[in-house]
Enzyme design. Structure first.
Site, PDB file in Angstrom:
ATOM      1  N   HIS A  30      39.642  42.596  43.451  1.00 53.31           N
ATOM      2  CA  HIS A  30      40.451  43.349  42.528  1.00 53.31           C
ATOM      3  C   HIS A  30      41.260  44.641  43.291  1.00 53.31           C
ATOM      4  O   HIS A  30      42.268  45.023  43.003  1.00 53.31           O
ATOM      5  CB  HIS A  30      39.498  43.867  41.374  1.00 53.31           C
ATOM      6  CG  HIS A  30      38.876  43.076  40.639  1.00 53.31           C
ATOM      7  ND1 HIS A  30      37.699  42.791  40.328  1.00 53.31           N
ATOM      8  CD2 HIS A  30      39.428  42.138  39.728  1.00 53.31           C
ATOM      9  CE1 HIS A  30      37.413  41.835  39.478  1.00 53.31           C
ATOM     10  NE2 HIS A  30      38.507  41.229  39.299  1.00 53.31           N
TER      11      HIS A  30
ATOM     12  N   LYS B 116      32.813  37.917  26.019  1.00 49.89           N
ATOM     13  CA  LYS B 116      32.074  37.700  27.240  1.00 49.89           C
ATOM     14  C   LYS B 116      30.846  38.424  27.304  1.00 49.89           C
ATOM     15  O   LYS B 116      30.764  39.547  26.605  1.00 49.89           O
ATOM     16  CB  LYS B 116      32.864  38.359  28.437  1.00 49.89           C
ATOM     17  CG  LYS B 116      33.907  37.282  29.177  1.00 49.89           C
ATOM     18  CD  LYS B 116      34.436  37.805  30.606  1.00 49.89           C
ATOM     19  CE  LYS B 116      35.079  36.752  31.278  1.00 49.89           C
ATOM     20  NZ  LYS B 116      35.608  36.912  32.307  1.00 49.89           N
TER      21      LYS B 116
ATOM     22  N   ARG C 291      44.283  33.731  42.628  1.00 48.59           N
ATOM     23  CA  ARG C 291      43.524  33.530  43.832  1.00 48.59           C
ATOM     24  C   ARG C 291      43.635  31.918  44.273  1.00 48.59           C
ATOM     25  O   ARG C 291      43.491  31.876  45.314  1.00 48.59           O
ATOM     26  CB  ARG C 291      41.645  33.808  43.393  1.00 48.59           C
ATOM     27  CG  ARG C 291      41.624  35.280  43.090  1.00 48.59           C
ATOM     28  CD  ARG C 291      40.106  35.289  42.459  1.00 48.59           C
ATOM     29  NE  ARG C 291      40.379  34.777  41.061  1.00 48.59           N
ATOM     30  CZ  ARG C 291      39.280  34.391  40.489  1.00 48.59           C
ATOM     31  NH1 ARG C 291      38.017  34.631  40.667  1.00 48.59           N
ATOM     32  NH2 ARG C 291      39.753  34.042  39.096  1.00 48.59           N
TER      33      ARG C 291
ATOM     34  N   SER D 176      33.369  37.987  39.757  1.00 50.45           N
ATOM     35  CA  SER D 176      32.441  38.982  39.142  1.00 50.45           C
ATOM     36  C   SER D 176      31.001  38.379  38.788  1.00 50.45           C
ATOM     37  O   SER D 176      30.019  38.780  39.137  1.00 50.45           O
ATOM     38  CB  SER D 176      32.949  39.706  38.035  1.00 50.45           C
ATOM     39  OG  SER D 176      34.046  40.464  38.321  1.00 50.45           O
TER      40      SER D 176
HETATM   41  N1  COA Z   1      39.113  38.897  42.907  1.00 50.16           N
HETATM   42  C1  COA Z   1      37.811  38.879  42.665  1.00 50.16           C
HETATM   43  N2  COA Z   1      37.601  38.214  41.335  1.00 50.16           N
HETATM   44  C2  COA Z   1      38.781  38.186  40.558  1.00 50.16           C
HETATM   45  C3  COA Z   1      40.301  38.743  40.839  1.00 50.16           C
HETATM   46  C4  COA Z   1      40.399  39.228  42.325  1.00 50.16           C
HETATM   47  N3  COA Z   1      41.587  39.270  42.636  1.00 50.16           N
HETATM   48  N4  COA Z   1      40.907  38.287  39.847  1.00 50.16           N
HETATM   49  C5  COA Z   1      40.210  37.848  38.662  1.00 50.16           C
HETATM   50  N5  COA Z   1      38.896  37.610  39.092  1.00 50.16           N
HETATM   51  C6  COA Z   1      37.871  37.129  38.323  1.00 50.16           C
HETATM   52  C7  COA Z   1      37.226  38.125  37.752  1.00 50.16           C
HETATM   53  O1  COA Z   1      36.158  38.892  38.355  1.00 50.16           O
HETATM   54  C8  COA Z   1      36.599  37.502  36.531  1.00 50.16           C
HETATM   55  O2  COA Z   1      35.503  37.023  36.797  1.00 50.16           O
HETATM   56  P1  COA Z   1      34.279  36.519  35.712  1.00 50.16           P
HETATM   57  O3  COA Z   1      34.799  35.538  34.707  1.00 50.16           O
HETATM   58  O4  COA Z   1      33.234  35.806  36.659  1.00 50.16           O
HETATM   59  O5  COA Z   1      33.753  37.715  35.217  1.00 50.16           O
HETATM   60  C9  COA Z   1      37.572  36.262  36.251  1.00 50.16           C
HETATM   61  O6  COA Z   1      38.301  36.072  37.525  1.00 50.16           O
HETATM   62  C10 COA Z   1      38.697  36.499  35.137  1.00 50.16           C
HETATM   63  O7  COA Z   1      39.219  37.488  35.438  1.00 50.16           O
HETATM   64  P2  COA Z   1      39.578  38.776  34.242  1.00 50.16           P
HETATM   65  O8  COA Z   1      40.673  39.265  34.988  1.00 50.16           O
HETATM   66  O9  COA Z   1      38.547  39.762  34.185  1.00 50.16           O
HETATM   67  O10 COA Z   1      40.230  37.843  33.298  1.00 50.16           O
HETATM   68  P3  COA Z   1      39.535  37.574  31.734  1.00 50.16           P
HETATM   69  O11 COA Z   1      40.033  36.209  31.625  1.00 50.16           O
HETATM   70  O12 COA Z   1      38.317  38.000  31.870  1.00 50.16           O
HETATM   71  O13 COA Z   1      40.378  38.607  30.830  1.00 50.16           O
HETATM   72  C11 COA Z   1      42.419  39.807  29.899  1.00 50.16           C
HETATM   73  C12 COA Z   1      41.647  38.824  30.706  1.00 50.16           C
HETATM   74  C13 COA Z   1      41.284  40.337  29.622  1.00 50.16           C
HETATM   75  C14 COA Z   1      43.548  40.199  30.386  1.00 50.16           C
HETATM   76  C15 COA Z   1      42.749  38.768  28.657  1.00 50.16           C
HETATM   77  O14 COA Z   1      41.555  38.123  27.968  1.00 50.16           O
HETATM   78  C16 COA Z   1      43.391  39.649  27.505  1.00 50.16           C
HETATM   79  O15 COA Z   1      44.576  40.103  27.842  1.00 50.16           O
HETATM   80  N6  COA Z   1      42.674  40.074  26.535  1.00 50.16           N
HETATM   81  C17 COA Z   1      43.120  40.631  25.649  1.00 50.16           C
HETATM   82  C18 COA Z   1      43.493  40.027  24.144  1.00 50.16           C
HETATM   83  C19 COA Z   1      44.940  39.374  24.420  1.00 50.16           C
HETATM   84  O16 COA Z   1      45.841  39.917  24.519  1.00 50.16           O
HETATM   85  N7  COA Z   1      45.196  38.161  24.271  1.00 50.16           N
HETATM   86  C20 COA Z   1      46.506  37.520  24.325  1.00 50.16           C
HETATM   87  C21 COA Z   1      46.829  36.764  25.890  1.00 50.16           C
HETATM   88  S1  COA Z   1      47.079  35.228  25.833  1.00 50.16           S
END
Ligand code: COA
Length: 162
Positions: free
Chosen positions: A17, A41, A90, A128
């Site tokens: 990140h 989550k 990634r 993560s």
């Molecule tokens: N390096 C290391 N790990 C990374 C990374 C990087 N550069 N980029 C992403 N990851 C990992 C994260 O650690 C996470 O790991 P985990 O699932 O093991 O915890 C995983 O990839 C998912 O990444 P994250 O960025 O946390 O995305 P998410 O899918 O959990 O959440 C949101 C994304 C919060 C942006 C999305 O759910 C959201 O926008 N929610 C709000 C509701 C909304 O607007 N919805 C409409 C959109 S369609």
């Protein structure tokens, strides 16, 4: 003044990140790293703890702010006056999910762009969940997370004295 948000769960923030943020600050005047209050989550760290770890990890970047949001990510982008949403890509396996999310966000808010940045290849396998698992079994996470996060993980999973 071009401002973007970088949303995610950040449970916890990893070096992957931080790598994305390092690239984003080169492109935009202000980057707001924003913690999603994501009830779908199961989280290890509270929103407050995740914010604290992000703030510590972002100390080297003066143009980075940290906050949190609930609800739609595009609403938060609008609220803070951001022109776009940063997401990390990634591997090819990330693409479909990110593409779907980007198109849905565009449908919801045509004026907010999604910018996909690739972290260094050394972070392609990192997430993560892997970090949390490693820490739970007292594995060495020092190469994967900033030092403050390593300390916090050790506090969550203390080694029991024999
Ligand atoms: N390096 C290391 N790990 C990374 C990374 C990087 N550069 N980029 C992403 N990851 C990992 C994260 O650690 C996470 O790991 P985990 O699932 O093991 O915890 C995983 O990839 C998912 O990444 P994250 O960025 O946390 O995305 P998410 O899918 O959990 O959440 C949101 C994304 C919060 C942006 C999305 O759910 C959201 O926008 N929610 C709000 C509701 C909304 O607007 N919805 C409409 C959109 S369609």
């Amino acid at each position: 003044m071009k401002k973007v948000i970088y949303p995610g769960t950040f449970d916890p923030v990893t070096n992957g990140h931080v790598d994305i943020v390092r690239r984003a600050v080169e492109l935009f005047d202000e980057v707001i790293v924003t913690v999603a209050k994501n009830p779908t989550k199961t989280e290890l760290f509270s929103v407050e703890e995740r914010i604290e770890m992000l703030k510590e990890s972002m100390k080297g970047f003066p143009t980075v702010k940290v906050d949190s949001f609930g609800g739609l990510v595009v609403d938060h982008a609008r609220q803070v006056g951001a022109v776009g949403i940063i997401r990390g890509l990634r591997a090819v396996s990330d693409f479909e999910y990110e593409f779907q999310m980007a198109l849905m966000n565009r449908k919801l808010a045509d004026d907010i762009a999604t910018i996909l940045l690739m972290p260094h290849a050394r972070y392609t396998y990192l997430n993560s969940t892997i970090v949390r698992n490693l820490a739970a079994f007292h594995g060495d996470v020092s190469g994967f997370v900033p030092p403050f996060v390593e300390k916090k993980l050790k506090e969550k999973f203390p080694k029991k004295s024999l």
